[in-house]
Scaffold this active site. Structure first.
Site, PDB file in Angstrom:
ATOM      1  N   ARG A  35       0.836  -1.216   0.000  1.00 41.10           N
ATOM      2  CA  ARG A  35       0.000   0.000   0.000  1.00 41.10           C
ATOM      3  C   ARG A  35       0.863   1.256   0.000  1.00 41.10           C
ATOM      4  O   ARG A  35       0.400   2.323  -0.360  1.00 41.10           O
ATOM      5  CB  ARG A  35      -0.941  -0.001   1.194  1.00 41.10           C
ATOM      6  CG  ARG A  35      -0.250  -0.062   2.532  1.00 41.10           C
ATOM      7  CD  ARG A  35      -1.236  -0.089   3.667  1.00 41.10           C
ATOM      8  NE  ARG A  35      -0.643  -0.584   4.895  1.00 41.10           N
ATOM      9  CZ  ARG A  35      -1.276  -0.672   6.032  1.00 41.10           C
ATOM     10  NH1 ARG A  35      -2.534  -0.302   6.104  1.00 41.10           N
ATOM     11  NH2 ARG A  35      -0.670  -1.125   7.104  1.00 41.10           N
ATOM     12  N   ASN A  89      -1.833 -12.288   1.721  1.00 43.96           N
ATOM     13  CA  ASN A  89      -0.941 -12.329   2.885  1.00 43.96           C
ATOM     14  C   ASN A  89      -1.141 -11.143   3.828  1.00 43.96           C
ATOM     15  O   ASN A  89      -0.979 -11.278   5.033  1.00 43.96           O
ATOM     16  CB  ASN A  89       0.512 -12.354   2.377  1.00 43.96           C
ATOM     17  CG  ASN A  89       1.501 -11.988   3.460  1.00 43.96           C
ATOM     18  OD1 ASN A  89       1.834 -12.799   4.320  1.00 43.96           O
ATOM     19  ND2 ASN A  89       1.964 -10.732   3.465  1.00 43.96           N
ATOM     20  N   SER A 168      -4.203 -18.239  10.738  1.00 48.79           N
ATOM     21  CA  SER A 168      -3.411 -18.277  11.960  1.00 48.79           C
ATOM     22  C   SER A 168      -3.903 -19.418  12.839  1.00 48.79           C
ATOM     23  O   SER A 168      -5.047 -19.869  12.715  1.00 48.79           O
ATOM     24  CB  SER A 168      -3.581 -16.944  12.700  1.00 48.79           C
ATOM     25  OG  SER A 168      -3.278 -17.095  14.058  1.00 48.79           O
ATOM     26  N   TYR A 224      -8.800 -10.494  15.960  1.00 50.59           N
ATOM     27  CA  TYR A 224      -7.847 -11.245  15.125  1.00 50.59           C
ATOM     28  C   TYR A 224      -8.308 -12.699  14.994  1.00 50.59           C
ATOM     29  O   TYR A 224      -8.331 -13.264  13.897  1.00 50.59           O
ATOM     30  CB  TYR A 224      -6.451 -11.168  15.745  1.00 50.59           C
ATOM     31  CG  TYR A 224      -5.360 -11.781  14.887  1.00 50.59           C
ATOM     32  CD1 TYR A 224      -4.872 -11.106  13.771  1.00 50.59           C
ATOM     33  CD2 TYR A 224      -4.816 -13.018  15.191  1.00 50.59           C
ATOM     34  CE1 TYR A 224      -3.874 -11.659  12.980  1.00 50.59           C
ATOM     35  CE2 TYR A 224      -3.821 -13.582  14.416  1.00 50.59           C
ATOM     36  CZ  TYR A 224      -3.341 -12.890  13.308  1.00 50.59           C
ATOM     37  OH  TYR A 224      -2.356 -13.445  12.517  1.00 50.59           O
ATOM     38  N   LYS A 228      -9.562 -14.567  11.457  1.00 54.91           N
ATOM     39  CA  LYS A 228      -8.915 -15.732  10.840  1.00 54.91           C
ATOM     40  C   LYS A 228      -9.868 -16.933  10.795  1.00 54.91           C
ATOM     41  O   LYS A 228      -9.771 -17.755   9.893  1.00 54.91           O
ATOM     42  CB  LYS A 228      -7.616 -16.057  11.581  1.00 54.91           C
ATOM     43  CG  LYS A 228      -6.565 -14.928  11.511  1.00 54.91           C
ATOM     44  CD  LYS A 228      -6.094 -14.639  10.091  1.00 54.91           C
ATOM     45  CE  LYS A 228      -4.896 -13.685  10.052  1.00 54.91           C
ATOM     46  NZ  LYS A 228      -4.440 -13.366   8.702  1.00 54.91           N
ATOM     47  N   LYS A 256       8.829 -14.400  13.521  1.00 54.87           N
ATOM     48  CA  LYS A 256       9.331 -13.145  14.086  1.00 54.87           C
ATOM     49  C   LYS A 256       9.112 -12.007  13.092  1.00 54.87           C
ATOM     50  O   LYS A 256       9.894 -11.825  12.153  1.00 54.87           O
ATOM     51  CB  LYS A 256      10.828 -13.319  14.379  1.00 54.87           C
ATOM     52  CG  LYS A 256      11.437 -12.313  15.309  1.00 54.87           C
ATOM     53  CD  LYS A 256      12.873 -12.753  15.613  1.00 54.87           C
ATOM     54  CE  LYS A 256      13.672 -11.697  16.325  1.00 54.87           C
ATOM     55  NZ  LYS A 256      13.222 -11.387  17.660  1.00 54.87           N
ATOM     56  N   ASN A 260       3.627  -9.396  15.444  1.00 51.25           N
ATOM     57  CA  ASN A 260       3.619  -9.885  16.832  1.00 51.25           C
ATOM     58  C   ASN A 260       4.711  -9.205  17.658  1.00 51.25           C
ATOM     59  O   ASN A 260       5.213  -9.793  18.601  1.00 51.25           O
ATOM     60  CB  ASN A 260       3.719 -11.418  16.882  1.00 51.25           C
ATOM     61  CG  ASN A 260       4.917 -11.944  16.105  1.00 51.25           C
ATOM     62  OD1 ASN A 260       5.935 -11.262  16.009  1.00 51.25           O
ATOM     63  ND2 ASN A 260       4.826 -13.131  15.565  1.00 51.25           N
TER      64      ASN A 260
HETATM   65  N1  LIG Z   1       4.018 -13.562  12.183  1.00 55.87           N
HETATM   66  C1  LIG Z   1       3.280 -14.547  12.674  1.00 55.87           C
HETATM   67  O1  LIG Z   1       3.642 -15.206  13.671  1.00 55.87           O
HETATM   68  C2  LIG Z   1       1.962 -14.877  12.045  1.00 55.87           C
HETATM   69  C3  LIG Z   1       1.218 -15.945  12.596  1.00 55.87           C
HETATM   70  C4  LIG Z   1       0.004 -16.276  12.022  1.00 55.87           C
HETATM   71  C5  LIG Z   1      -0.444 -15.571  10.921  1.00 55.87           C
HETATM   72  N2  LIG Z   1       0.278 -14.533  10.417  1.00 55.87           N
HETATM   73  C6  LIG Z   1      -0.265 -13.823   9.248  1.00 55.87           C
HETATM   74  O2  LIG Z   1       0.742 -13.669   8.274  1.00 55.87           O
HETATM   75  C7  LIG Z   1       0.436 -12.530   7.440  1.00 55.87           C
HETATM   76  C8  LIG Z   1       1.680 -11.695   7.273  1.00 55.87           C
HETATM   77  O3  LIG Z   1       2.038 -11.161   8.513  1.00 55.87           O
HETATM   78  P1  LIG Z   1       3.534 -10.864   8.952  1.00 55.87           P
HETATM   79  O4  LIG Z   1       3.809 -11.729  10.123  1.00 55.87           O
HETATM   80  O5  LIG Z   1       4.453 -10.900   7.805  1.00 55.87           O
HETATM   81  O6  LIG Z   1       3.327  -9.380   9.510  1.00 55.87           O
HETATM   82  P2  LIG Z   1       3.921  -7.943   9.098  1.00 55.87           P
HETATM   83  O7  LIG Z   1       5.394  -7.992   8.993  1.00 55.87           O
HETATM   84  O8  LIG Z   1       3.288  -7.007  10.052  1.00 55.87           O
HETATM   85  O9  LIG Z   1       3.333  -7.719   7.618  1.00 55.87           O
HETATM   86  C9  LIG Z   1       2.006  -7.368   7.384  1.00 55.87           C
HETATM   87  C10 LIG Z   1       1.911  -6.874   5.957  1.00 55.87           C
HETATM   88  O10 LIG Z   1       0.530  -6.573   5.652  1.00 55.87           O
HETATM   89  C11 LIG Z   1       0.505  -5.298   5.026  1.00 55.87           C
HETATM   90  N3  LIG Z   1      -0.808  -4.648   5.129  1.00 55.87           N
HETATM   91  C12 LIG Z   1      -1.543  -4.388   6.231  1.00 55.87           C
HETATM   92  N4  LIG Z   1      -2.682  -3.742   5.876  1.00 55.87           N
HETATM   93  C13 LIG Z   1      -2.658  -3.605   4.526  1.00 55.87           C
HETATM   94  C14 LIG Z   1      -3.533  -3.022   3.571  1.00 55.87           C
HETATM   95  N5  LIG Z   1      -4.687  -2.410   3.922  1.00 55.87           N
HETATM   96  N6  LIG Z   1      -3.203  -3.080   2.251  1.00 55.87           N
HETATM   97  C15 LIG Z   1      -2.054  -3.662   1.862  1.00 55.87           C
HETATM   98  N7  LIG Z   1      -1.157  -4.209   2.728  1.00 55.87           N
HETATM   99  C16 LIG Z   1      -1.470  -4.178   4.040  1.00 55.87           C
HETATM  100  C17 LIG Z   1       1.616  -4.518   5.713  1.00 55.87           C
HETATM  101  O11 LIG Z   1       1.939  -3.362   4.977  1.00 55.87           O
HETATM  102  P3  LIG Z   1       2.582  -2.022   5.668  1.00 55.87           P
HETATM  103  O12 LIG Z   1       4.069  -2.271   5.723  1.00 55.87           O
HETATM  104  O13 LIG Z   1       2.195  -0.944   4.745  1.00 55.87           O
HETATM  105  O14 LIG Z   1       1.969  -1.888   7.038  1.00 55.87           O
HETATM  106  C18 LIG Z   1       2.704  -5.580   5.710  1.00 55.87           C
HETATM  107  O15 LIG Z   1       3.316  -5.649   4.443  1.00 55.87           O
HETATM  108  C19 LIG Z   1      -0.731 -11.819   8.136  1.00 55.87           C
HETATM  109  O16 LIG Z   1      -1.932 -12.161   7.480  1.00 55.87           O
HETATM  110  C20 LIG Z   1      -0.718 -12.412   9.544  1.00 55.87           C
HETATM  111  O17 LIG Z   1      -1.988 -12.386  10.147  1.00 55.87           O
HETATM  112  C21 LIG Z   1       1.463 -14.175  10.954  1.00 55.87           C
END
Ligand SMILES: NC(=O)c1ccc[n+]([C@@H]2O[C@H](COP(=O)([O-])OP(=O)(O)OC[C@H]3O[C@@H](n4cnc5c(N)ncnc54)[C@H](OP(=O)(O)O)[C@@H]3O)[C@@H](O)[C@H]2O)c1
Length: 300
Positions: A35, A89, A168, A224, A228, A256, A260
């Site tokens: 975005r 994602n 998740s 959250y 999910k 990581k 979170n």
């Molecule tokens: N990390 C974990 O342990 C974990 C566990 C279970 C599930 N997940 C899932 O994995 C996915 C990726 O998460 P992550 O861990 O990589 O977290 P992250 O590093 O916080 O990345 C989240 C991403 O989503 C983008 N985003 C949020 N709102 C958006 C919007 N309106 N339009 C476009 N992009 C948007 C963010 O963009 P900006 O940089 O612009 O904010 C960022 O690129 C998520 O769906 C999360 O729920 C993660």
């Protein structure tokens, strides 16, 4: 290998960036979306120059903005005429956090994952109504809007498109205290988008009036968890509707990343593997399933 075209949402950091990298390594043409233009372009620069992966392009996409989705669809239509893989994602945590206080609690990963941390976290991780709305919009409605916007292009994929929705561990129905609703959620055939929406409205009403516990909604990361759970339902509904495609959801592991507050325990390289596997499933691969990282899991 076949020439696949693929879109990843939220590709600028964390798991999404790593999914883009791993798929580009496999020769897939990746449209990395983000975005924020600078963050998106910086991520593509990194993949081009640090990883020597030239087949990645940036395109803007805010999954909450219908015009942005339409512009992306138009771009893919004119440049490629079709789309083979969509990885939904992008996601948000949907809570307000006192990060210093959270670090001071020093909660171990097992306590986090078991849900036993709910009491400890009461004061440092706060579920506000506004964050809940943002969370449901991003994690569920955003996936739905992007999928609906790109579906005509996915239908043109010659070998049946792949859709991967990021879910998740919080989506597992054993975490839903309301027994009646838990049983109802197991039967995806009884659900459609309208019923999902009605349930999410009921959840928001309960949150607004402080009745989450009383009505049996999740109390650990409530919005959250709900977002999910409905991602899983939506995945199963889509898989039922589009049998020629392979449509699955994946829990990436406790990774990581910023979502979170970097409390996760595995690196994004590992967390991306499940989504990459599901994005490249063979034509006779599973559909309508939940994966816990790279293995078939049980969420309902
Ligand atoms: N990390 C974990 O342990 C974990 C566990 C279970 C599930 N997940 C899932 O994995 C996915 C990726 O998460 P992550 O861990 O990589 O977290 P992250 O590093 O916080 O990345 C989240 C991403 O989503 C983008 N985003 C949020 N709102 C958006 C919007 N309106 N339009 C476009 N992009 C948007 C963010 O963009 P900006 O940089 O612009 O904010 C960022 O690129 C998520 O769906 C999360 O729920 C993660």
């Amino acid at each position: 290998m076949k020439r696949y075209r693929k879109v990843v949402t939220g590709g600028n950091r964390g798991i999404g960036l790593e999914v883009c990298r791993q798929l580009a390594v496999q020769g897939v043409t990746v449209i990395l979306t983000a975005r924020n233009e600078k963050r998106g372009k910086d991520a593509v620069e990194y993949l081009h120059h640090e990883c020597n992966l030239s087949r990645v392009i940036y395109h803007p996409l805010d999954i909450l903005d219908g015009d942005s989705v339409a512009l992306l669809a138009k771009h893919i239509e004119s440049r490629y005429g079709k789309l083979d893989i969509l990885v939904n994602n992008a996601g948000v945590g949907g809570v307000v956090v006192d990060q210093d206080a959270l670090r001071a609690l020093n909660i171990d990963p097992d306590t986090w994952l078991s849900g036993k941390a709910a009491n400890l976290l009461e004061r440092v991780v706060v579920q506000t109504y506004d964050e809940a709305v943002k969370c449901l919009n991003t994690n569920y409605y955003g996936i739905k809007w992007v999928t609906e916007g790109l579906l005509p292009l996915l239908k043109r994929s010659t070998s049946g498109a792949r859709i991967v929705n990021t879910t998740s561990l919080r989506s597992e129905l054993k975490r839903m205290p309301n027994e009646k609703l838990r049983e109802e959620l197991r039967d995806a055939n009884a659900w459609d988008e309208k019923r999902i929406e009605a349930m999410l409205d009921e959840f928001l009403e309960a949150l607004k009036h402080g009745r989450l516990e009383e009505e049996g909604w999740p109390t650990m990361l409530p919005a959250y968890s709900m977002s999910k759970m409905v991602v899983n339902l939506y995945t199963r509904i889509l898989a039922r509707r589009h049998r020629e495609m392979r449509i699955n959801c994946v829990h990436p592991g406790f990774v990581k990343t910023e979502i979170n507050w970097n409390t996760g325990v595995i690196p994004p390289e590992e967390g991306a593997r499940g989504a990459v596997k599901l994005a490249l499933l063979p034509d006779d691969g599973p559909t309508g399933c939940y994966y816990d990282q790279t293995e078939l899991g049980v969420a309902w």
